[in-house]
Design a protein around this motif. Structure first.
Motif, PDB file in Angstrom:
ATOM      1  N   LEU A 169      21.275 -13.386  12.487  1.00 11.51           N
ATOM      2  CA  LEU A 169      20.266 -12.568  11.839  1.00 11.51           C
ATOM      3  C   LEU A 169      19.264 -13.439  11.086  1.00 11.51           C
ATOM      4  N   ALA A 170      19.746 -14.501  10.432  1.00  9.37           N
ATOM      5  CA  ALA A 170      18.845 -15.395   9.700  1.00  9.37           C
ATOM      6  C   ALA A 170      17.851 -16.055  10.649  1.00  9.37           C
ATOM      7  N   ARG A 171      18.336 -16.521  11.811  1.00 12.78           N
ATOM      8  CA  ARG A 171      17.441 -17.147  12.792  1.00 12.78           C
ATOM      9  C   ARG A 171      16.433 -16.142  13.336  1.00 12.78           C
ATOM     10  N   ALA A 172      16.907 -14.912  13.555  1.00 15.76           N
ATOM     11  CA  ALA A 172      16.009 -13.882  14.084  1.00 15.76           C
ATOM     12  C   ALA A 172      14.917 -13.533  13.080  1.00 15.76           C
ATOM     13  N   LEU A 173      15.259 -13.523  11.803  1.00 13.92           N
ATOM     14  CA  LEU A 173      14.256 -13.243  10.763  1.00 13.92           C
ATOM     15  C   LEU A 173      13.223 -14.362  10.699  1.00 13.92           C
ATOM     16  N   SER A 174      13.680 -15.606  10.800  1.00 16.18           N
ATOM     17  CA  SER A 174      12.753 -16.732  10.718  1.00 16.18           C
ATOM     18  C   SER A 174      11.869 -16.837  11.950  1.00 16.18           C
ATOM     19  N   SER A 175      12.389 -16.406  13.119  1.00 14.19           N
ATOM     20  CA  SER A 175      11.604 -16.498  14.361  1.00 14.19           C
ATOM     21  C   SER A 175      10.659 -15.322  14.556  1.00 14.19           C
ATOM     22  N   GLY A 176      10.854 -14.258  13.779  1.00 15.96           N
ATOM     23  CA  GLY A 176       9.991 -13.092  13.921  1.00 15.96           C
ATOM     24  C   GLY A 176      10.541 -12.016  14.834  1.00 15.96           C
ATOM     25  N   ARG A 177      11.685 -12.265  15.473  1.00 14.84           N
ATOM     26  CA  ARG A 177      12.295 -11.226  16.303  1.00 14.84           C
ATOM     27  C   ARG A 177      12.760 -10.046  15.458  1.00 14.84           C
ATOM     28  N   VAL A 178      13.099 -10.333  14.222  1.00 15.00           N
ATOM     29  CA  VAL A 178      13.479  -9.287  13.271  1.00 15.00           C
ATOM     30  C   VAL A 178      12.569  -9.388  12.059  1.00 15.00           C
ATOM     31  N   SER A 179      12.073  -8.264  11.616  1.00 15.38           N
ATOM     32  CA  SER A 179      11.263  -8.224  10.391  1.00 15.38           C
ATOM     33  C   SER A 179      11.790  -7.101   9.506  1.00 15.38           C
ATOM     34  N   TYR A 180      11.595  -7.273   8.216  1.00 13.57           N
ATOM     35  CA  TYR A 180      12.129  -6.291   7.261  1.00 13.57           C
ATOM     36  C   TYR A 180      10.995  -5.620   6.503  1.00 13.57           C
ATOM     37  N   PHE A 181      11.127  -4.289   6.327  1.00 12.23           N
ATOM     38  CA  PHE A 181      10.116  -3.512   5.620  1.00 12.23           C
ATOM     39  C   PHE A 181      10.798  -2.605   4.596  1.00 12.23           C
ATOM     40  N   PRO A 182      10.461  -2.764   3.316  1.00 14.77           N
ATOM     41  CA  PRO A 182      10.982  -1.811   2.321  1.00 14.77           C
ATOM     42  C   PRO A 182      10.299  -0.458   2.495  1.00 14.77           C
ATOM     43  N   VAL A 183      11.093   0.578   2.686  1.00 15.40           N
ATOM     44  CA  VAL A 183      10.557   1.909   2.979  1.00 15.40           C
ATOM     45  C   VAL A 183      11.315   2.951   2.163  1.00 15.40           C
ATOM     46  N   HIS A 184      10.583   3.909   1.629  1.00 18.22           N
ATOM     47  CA  HIS A 184      11.185   5.041   0.939  1.00 18.22           C
ATOM     48  C   HIS A 184      11.065   6.259   1.846  1.00 18.22           C
ATOM     49  N   LEU A 185      12.193   6.926   2.122  1.00 17.58           N
ATOM     50  CA  LEU A 185      12.187   8.046   3.068  1.00 17.58           C
ATOM     51  C   LEU A 185      11.294   9.204   2.631  1.00 17.58           C
ATOM     52  N   LEU A 186      11.017   9.311   1.336  1.00 16.55           N
ATOM     53  CA  LEU A 186      10.184  10.404   0.863  1.00 16.55           C
ATOM     54  C   LEU A 186       8.692  10.065   0.922  1.00 16.55           C
ATOM     55  N   ASP A 187       8.385   8.872   1.418  1.00 13.84           N
ATOM     56  CA  ASP A 187       6.995   8.458   1.579  1.00 13.84           C
ATOM     57  C   ASP A 187       6.679   8.387   3.078  1.00 13.84           C
ATOM     58  N   LYS A 188       6.100   9.449   3.624  1.00  3.41           N
ATOM     59  CA  LYS A 188       5.841   9.509   5.062  1.00  3.41           C
ATOM     60  C   LYS A 188       4.861   8.423   5.498  1.00  3.41           C
ATOM     61  N   ARG A 189       3.942   8.052   4.641  1.00  2.00           N
ATOM     62  CA  ARG A 189       2.951   7.035   4.992  1.00  2.00           C
ATOM     63  C   ARG A 189       3.640   5.697   5.267  1.00  2.00           C
ATOM     64  N   GLN A 190       4.615   5.319   4.442  1.00  2.00           N
ATOM     65  CA  GLN A 190       5.351   4.074   4.657  1.00  2.00           C
ATOM     66  C   GLN A 190       6.112   4.102   5.980  1.00  2.00           C
ATOM     67  N   ILE A 191       6.738   5.249   6.278  1.00  2.00           N
ATOM     68  CA  ILE A 191       7.495   5.375   7.532  1.00  2.00           C
ATOM     69  C   ILE A 191       6.564   5.219   8.727  1.00  2.00           C
ATOM     70  N   THR A 192       5.401   5.866   8.656  1.00  2.00           N
ATOM     71  CA  THR A 192       4.442   5.808   9.759  1.00  2.00           C
ATOM     72  C   THR A 192       3.973   4.385  10.021  1.00  2.00           C
ATOM     73  N   GLN A 193       3.713   3.643   8.950  1.00  2.00           N
ATOM     74  CA  GLN A 193       3.241   2.270   9.104  1.00  2.00           C
ATOM     75  C   GLN A 193       4.280   1.391   9.798  1.00  2.00           C
ATOM     76  N   VAL A 194       5.565   1.634   9.518  1.00  2.00           N
ATOM     77  CA  VAL A 194       6.614   0.804  10.100  1.00  2.00           C
ATOM     78  C   VAL A 194       6.845   1.126  11.566  1.00  2.00           C
ATOM     79  N   ILE A 195       6.863   2.418  11.926  1.00  2.00           N
ATOM     80  CA  ILE A 195       7.234   2.777  13.303  1.00  2.00           C
ATOM     81  C   ILE A 195       6.050   2.774  14.263  1.00  2.00           C
TER      82      ILE A 195
END
Length: 577
Positions: free
Chosen positions: A59-85
């Protein structure tokens, strides 16, 4: 470089794992990485993803290579969800249990129901192709009736005992109901009793029971079967469902599937394997279901009114229902329609889970926590010595032995029908015969060596005698102080306490001596243990009762007849003079 070229040639798909930083979500992320043809966006509520030792460098290698990215999202904020998906082809909607406070129904409703509405609307707006929901087998369990190899024809009960499961059932219904609208294909996976490395509910709760001593009890017969699901198998099932939906399988879209390890096991046996694997005692005392139910109602009342620092009672209640009912499910539909077959056996899963929780083994826990934590009030009340260890059941074998001996003595002196003096004489005679017979035995009897009892076993040390005398003197001084206060005649509260105590003692000695001693014996071996478990709740109750009693005494003493009032004034004047 070769790995990057190989990865590019696979024409990877973009997916979003909502709730991917925790338990099952993280298992899914790791399994997607091993498949090699995914670009993964992890969306979750924490501000950043935490990497621990159990999640290797993949997982660490995938995060550093860009295959995995992390986004802090609040489920009650539809705008944040839309931006991620945006731009993804599939959304794996895992749980957000850590965001919810089990006792806060409004918070649970908003995260589970309103959060699901936001996810659905965001998927439709972004033209996502597939939405797979990580549901639960609890959505068809009402907490009252057994389920024997239930399949997808089971309807959701009109009332579900567990509120979180009820809300999850609503979320599942919404996701399945939106299938084939705006090109979105959906399905739900109902896993049963999920466990594994990173588990934040089932296994930690079992270990909490083991540490507190409650795990020694079996609810009911202990023969009820349950289906368990290893977390990696749940992750595998999600990938199977995505592959089935991607080929537009009509038999999958808009449907729910039960996911288990296909190896039903007695619930008590599963608990025993986890506890024994981590050095705790396995359950061995069977309790009637009805009795546990009544105790549970009392715990719920105490939790609701005073709070508890030991258990989150909604999960405690849910655990009780799981432990007292049979719940097995048929996974034939999952095998036929999405091609799901467990990739990790139940035995392998339990072994891996025990290894992952090895830092919580009994010895390491007690050396790290128990030895350094401040004494409980129950232990302080008992003096923190051997008596405390016995009455608080630190060693079950020792405590049970003492309890059994005391019960036998109680029967000998009070229930045998003999006078107390006669019983004492018979007991001394029995001990004399036993000791003389033991002393007369040869050093070797039928080839077995007879170990002589040391003379020191019959001696009482000087320190013990001094401590006993000091205790007696201390108690006498307390009595003397109370007698002195009574002789001065200026403390009505002490007078009433002494009178009531003497009347109560007279009543017990004259009519209820044997019953009182029996009750005290049972009380001593249960009350302190229970008090240690629910210290804060019991303290709250006692505080309320003492305040009420104090107010009553104040009211009573301030409303004494006028004929008694001068006594107080006279004694007060005498002190001034």
């Amino acid at each position: 470089m070769a790995d990057d070229d190989r990865f590019t040639g696979l024409n990877p798909k973009i997916c979003v794992v909502l709730g991917g930083s925790r338990f099952v979500g993280r298992s899914l992320v790791l399994r997607l990485l091993t498949k090699g043809n995914w670009i993964i966006r992890i969306a979750d509520s924490p501000p950043s993803i935490q990497l621990d030792h159990s999640h290797h460098s993949l997982l660490a290698r995938a995060l550093s290579s860009g295959r995995v990215s992390y986004f802090p999202v609040h489920l009650l904020d539809k705008r944040q969800i839309t931006q991620v998906i945006e731009g993804s082809s599939v959304v794996f909607y895992m749980d957000h249990a850590a965001d919810m406070k089990a006792n806060d129904f409004y918070s649970c409703y908003m995260f589970t129901v309103q959060g699901t509405k936001n996810v659905i609307n965001a998927c439709r707006e972004c033209r996502v192709k597939r939405l797979i929901y990580n549901s639960s087998a609890d959505v068809v369990f009402d907490g009252l009736h057994d389920i024997h190899y239930g399949d997808e024809s089971l309807s959701r009960p009109w009332r579900i005992e567990n509120k979180l499961s009820d809300l999850k059932a609503q979320a599942e219904a919404m996701i399945l109901g939106i299938n084939d609208i705006d090109g979105l294909s959906t399905c739900a996976l109902r896993s049963s009793n999920v466990f594994g490395p990173g588990d934040s509910e089932l296994v930690p709760f079992i270990l909490e029971l083991g540490r507190s001593g409650w795990a020694k009890f079996i609810i009911g017969s202990g023969d009820n079967l349950s289906d368990f699901t290893y977390s990696e198998n749940v992750a595998h099932a999600h990938i199977c469902a995505e592959e089935a939906l991607s080929i537009q399988a009509v038999s999958v879209a808009g449907k729910a599937f039960f996911i288990t390890n296909n190896e039903p096991m007695k619930f008590g046996k599963f608990i025993s394997l986890i506890l024994e694997g981590l050095g705790y005692q396995r359950p061995f005392i069977k309790l009637p279901v009805k009795m546990v139910q009544y105790v549970l109602l009392l715990v719920m009342w105490a939790h609701d009114n005073m709070g508890s620092r030991y258990f989150s009672y909604p999960f405690f209640v849910h655990f009780f229902h799981l432990a007292s009912h049979t719940r097995t499910f048929n996974c034939a539909a999952a095998k036929e329609d999405i091609g799901y077959v467990p990739v990790v056996s139940l035995e392998e899963g339990i072994t891996s889970t025990i290894e992952a929780f090895s830092h919580l083994e009994r010895d390491s826990y007690y050396s790290r926590d128990y030895g350094s934590v401040e004494q409980s009030k129950a232990e302080k009340l008992l003096g923190g010595g051997k008596v405390a260890d016995i009455l608080l059941w630190r060693d079950e074998t020792t405590s049970f032995t003492y309890f059994l001996v005391l019960v036998m003595l109680f029967h000998w002196f009070f229930l045998s029908g003999r006078a107390f003096t006669s019983s004492a004489a018979r007991l001394l005679l029995l001990h004399t015969v036993i000791l003389y017979g033991y002393g007369s035995l040869p050093l070797n009897l039928f080839g077995l060596p007879i170990q002589r009892m040391s003379l020191s076993s019959f001696e009482i040390s000087e320190k013990v005698v001094k401590d006993s005398v000091a205790t007696m003197v201390y108690l006498w001084n307390i009595v003397f102080q109370n007698i002195k206060i009574l002789a001065q005649g200026n403390d009505w509260s002490v007078f009433f306490k002494v009178v009531i105590s003497i009347l109560f003692l007279r009543l017990i000695l004259s009519k209820f001596l044997a019953s009182s001693i029996g009750i005290a014996l049972v009380f001593g071996f249960t009350a302190f243990f229970v008090y240690e478990q629910y210290e804060s709740g019991i303290d709250g109750t006692v505080g309320v009762l003492l305040n009420s009693l104090k107010e009553s005494m104040t009211f009573f003493t301030t409303n004494l007849p006028d004929s008694m009032s001068p006594l107080q004034h006279d004694s007060g004047s005498g002190h001034e003079g």
